[in-house]
Design an enzyme around this catalytic site. Structure first.
Site, PDB file in Angstrom:
ATOM      1  N   CYS A 182     -30.550 -69.260 -74.851  1.00 28.53           N
ATOM      2  CA  CYS A 182     -29.979 -70.313 -74.010  1.00 28.53           C
ATOM      3  C   CYS A 182     -30.894 -71.528 -74.065  1.00 28.53           C
ATOM      4  O   CYS A 182     -32.090 -71.401 -74.343  1.00 28.53           O
ATOM      5  CB  CYS A 182     -29.859 -69.786 -72.575  1.00 28.53           C
ATOM      6  SG  CYS A 182     -29.157 -70.954 -71.389  1.00 28.53           S
ATOM      7  N   HIS A 183     -30.336 -72.713 -73.775  1.00 31.88           N
ATOM      8  CA  HIS A 183     -31.161 -73.932 -73.791  1.00 31.88           C
ATOM      9  C   HIS A 183     -31.505 -74.417 -72.384  1.00 31.88           C
ATOM     10  O   HIS A 183     -32.012 -75.518 -72.212  1.00 31.88           O
ATOM     11  CB  HIS A 183     -30.459 -75.051 -74.572  1.00 31.88           C
ATOM     12  CG  HIS A 183     -28.985 -75.147 -74.305  1.00 31.88           C
ATOM     13  ND1 HIS A 183     -28.041 -75.041 -75.304  1.00 31.88           N
ATOM     14  CD2 HIS A 183     -28.295 -75.316 -73.160  1.00 31.88           C
ATOM     15  CE1 HIS A 183     -26.831 -75.145 -74.780  1.00 31.88           C
ATOM     16  NE2 HIS A 183     -26.962 -75.333 -73.489  1.00 31.88           N
TER      17      HIS A 183
ATOM     18  N   TYR B 180     -23.995 -70.068 -57.885  1.00 32.69           N
ATOM     19  CA  TYR B 180     -24.640 -68.756 -57.991  1.00 32.69           C
ATOM     20  C   TYR B 180     -25.152 -68.235 -56.659  1.00 32.69           C
ATOM     21  O   TYR B 180     -25.553 -67.075 -56.564  1.00 32.69           O
ATOM     22  CB  TYR B 180     -25.841 -68.828 -58.947  1.00 32.69           C
ATOM     23  CG  TYR B 180     -25.532 -69.264 -60.341  1.00 32.69           C
ATOM     24  CD1 TYR B 180     -24.272 -69.088 -60.905  1.00 32.69           C
ATOM     25  CD2 TYR B 180     -26.522 -69.858 -61.122  1.00 32.69           C
ATOM     26  CE1 TYR B 180     -24.004 -69.490 -62.192  1.00 32.69           C
ATOM     27  CE2 TYR B 180     -26.259 -70.263 -62.419  1.00 32.69           C
ATOM     28  CZ  TYR B 180     -24.996 -70.081 -62.952  1.00 32.69           C
ATOM     29  OH  TYR B 180     -24.740 -70.482 -64.234  1.00 32.69           O
TER      30      TYR B 180
END
Length: 499
Positions: free
Chosen positions: A170-171, A256
């Site tokens: 992931c970045h 989240y």
């Protein structure tokens, strides 16, 4: 040096073209084999044509092996990139729209919350088929590099149930690293970080500049930054209350946890609409829709643009090519990788997929011991890990009871909906996504029966607190540079315009 790299979901222009460029900037890799596969013939044709033009213009003698036959593309591959979106934009739309009827307002919906959980059900079902193909036709001991979301769930399933060594990439860490440097008025290379947690909830637990520890000064830097104090209100509030900055954008992070999107009249207190990633309702769906529409419409003009340059100056920050370079050449690379925990973070479960610093060289991928995360940070991660574990087990076994429990345990879903609403929401989502959920055949049959015969809990015509309509092709043509950048970038939030 010769080996084979295969791309599954190669019709994803944002990832495929950039990752290929990054790989082929490595001088030792100028004779490797490249294979592309996708289920969409037209997308595969377009991306193959564009990438082959890049290869030819850079003077390399590589012919892309492009095939709709996944096993053919995978045969004898040593490295496999997955950049798939199972269900495409059609399924993604239901991930956003159906939960909105129940008041669940998501910005992205691809990692956690209602959308991320269902995305995981679709993705894991197909990932098990992909893993079977990898086991049967790829090189022994090959490495699967997964860029597909929900990152932790898919990587978890591949390692535990797919029988394939999988690293999730992931970045997000790089993006937050850039922000921290900017907040201090420094360049990214001037700031050293240690970042650990789980994907999209990774915490910068150490920030240094020339051996000076700045970790306790991060909050002040963000609160005083003229742009970030407006656009990163959720991240700053979490930083204030938990003590550490989190990798993910304002919009991602807000969905989240249970606190920032549960009351519709308060959402605007926490978000900013200068760019989608700051919290726009369905923002990622919108920009992905615009990007795909633009690529399909404008593709003939892409071939008239200059080819990508395979030079070290143009190489991107995605970890994938650097991992392969380290393993094949022995050059040391330090990055942040998603792996099975196995004690790396001692106060998170061993079977969870964690994201932490790692080193790569010819000896392999090595993850230093982090120890305990700060207790509050670990607690936030634990809540998400519980959702992930339930979601993985549900997807593997086609167990709709576990799926419903995942929805109930999810922080934002649980903050907005009561149990009967959650049960009905899951029924609606199972039915809407039937074509991508073969493991839920019996549950979907039962859900259809319940929806047609039992009293229906009223839902609402809610379109979100901060919804923006996708641009038409004509509107995108007014700023062709911006439209092309959106379509071609894997990280669609890399550059964030001022609000």
């Amino acid at each position: 040096m010769s080996f084979k790299v295969a791309f599954i979901g190669a019709g994803s222009i944002g990832f495929t073209r950039g990752l290929l460029r990054d790989l082929l900037t490595v001088p030792e890799f100028h004779n490797i084999e490249i294979a592309f596969t996708d289920i969409n013939e037209r997308n595969l044709e377009m991306v193959t044509e564009l990438c082959q033009r890049d290869i030819d213009e850079n003077g390399l003698n590589i012919q892309i092996q492009s095939s709709l036959d996944r096993r053919k593309a995978l045969r004898n591959a040593r490295y496999i990139f997955t950049v798939v979106r199972i269900g495409g934009l059609e399924a993604f739309t239901t991930d956003i729209e159906i939960p909105l009827k129940y008041g669940i307002d998501q910005c992205v919906g691809d990692t956690l919350c209602a959308g991320g959980i269902m995305y995981g059900q679709r993705g894991i079902a197909e990932m098990m088929n992909i893993c079977k193909d990898i086991r049967e036709v790829c090189e022994p001991n090959c490495l699967h590099l997964n860029y597909a979301n929900p990152m932790a769930m898919l990587t978890w399933a591949c390692n535990q149930y797919g029988g394939v060594r999988t690293i999730g990439l992931c970045h997000g860490v790089q993006g937050g690293h850039r922000q921290i440097a900017e907040a201090f008025g420094l360049e990214k290379e001037d700031i050293d970080i240690i970042c650990a947690g789980i994907n999209h909830q990774t915490w910068y637990i150490q920030v240094k500049h020339k051996e000076i520890d700045l970790t306790d000064k991060v909050l002040e830097a963000f609160e005083n930054h003229p742009e970030f104090r407006k656009t990163e209100k959720v991240r700053i509030d979490m930083l204030k209350r938990f003590g550490y900055y989190s990798t993910e954008s304002n919009g991602h992070l807000s969905e989240y946890v249970p606190w920032y999107r549960k009351r519709h009249d308060e959402i605007h207190d926490w978000i900013d609409l200068g760019t989608w990633i700051n919290g726009e309702t369905g923002g990622y769906l919108r920009v992905c829709t615009e990007g795909r529409t633009w690529f399909e419409t404008d593709f003939p003009n892409w071939l008239k643009e200059p080819a990508l340059s395979y030079s070290s100056r143009e190489r991107g920050e995605e970890h994938g090519s650097y991992i392969i370079e380290g393993l094949e050449t022995g050059r040391v690379y330090r990055g942040h990788f998603n792996v099975v925990n196995n004690g790396v973070i001692s106060n998170l479960p061993d079977d969870a997929i964690i994201e932490a610093p790692g080193y790569v060289d010819r000896n392999g991928i090595n993850m230093p011991h982090i120890g305990d995360l700060p207790h509050g940070c670990a607690a936030v991660c634990q809540a998400s890990i519980s959702v992930q574990r339930l979601s993985v087990e549900a997807a593997i076994n086609g167990n709709d009871k576990l799926l419903r429990q995942a929805f109930m345990v999810d922080p934002l879903v649980g903050a907005v909906c009561n149990p009967p609403e959650i049960w009905q929401l899951v029924d609606e989502m199972l039915v809407a996504q039937e074509q991508w959920l073969p493991q839920y055949k019996l549950a979907i049959k039962e859900a259809k029966k319940k929806l047609s015969t039992e009293p229906f809990i009223p839902t609402r015509q809610y379109k979100g607190a901060a919804r923006i309509k996708p641009k038409t092709v004509e509107e995108m043509q007014q700023n062709r540079h911006e439209a092309m950048k959106n379509a071609s970038e894997a990280d669609k939030a890399k550059e964030r315009p001022s609000s």
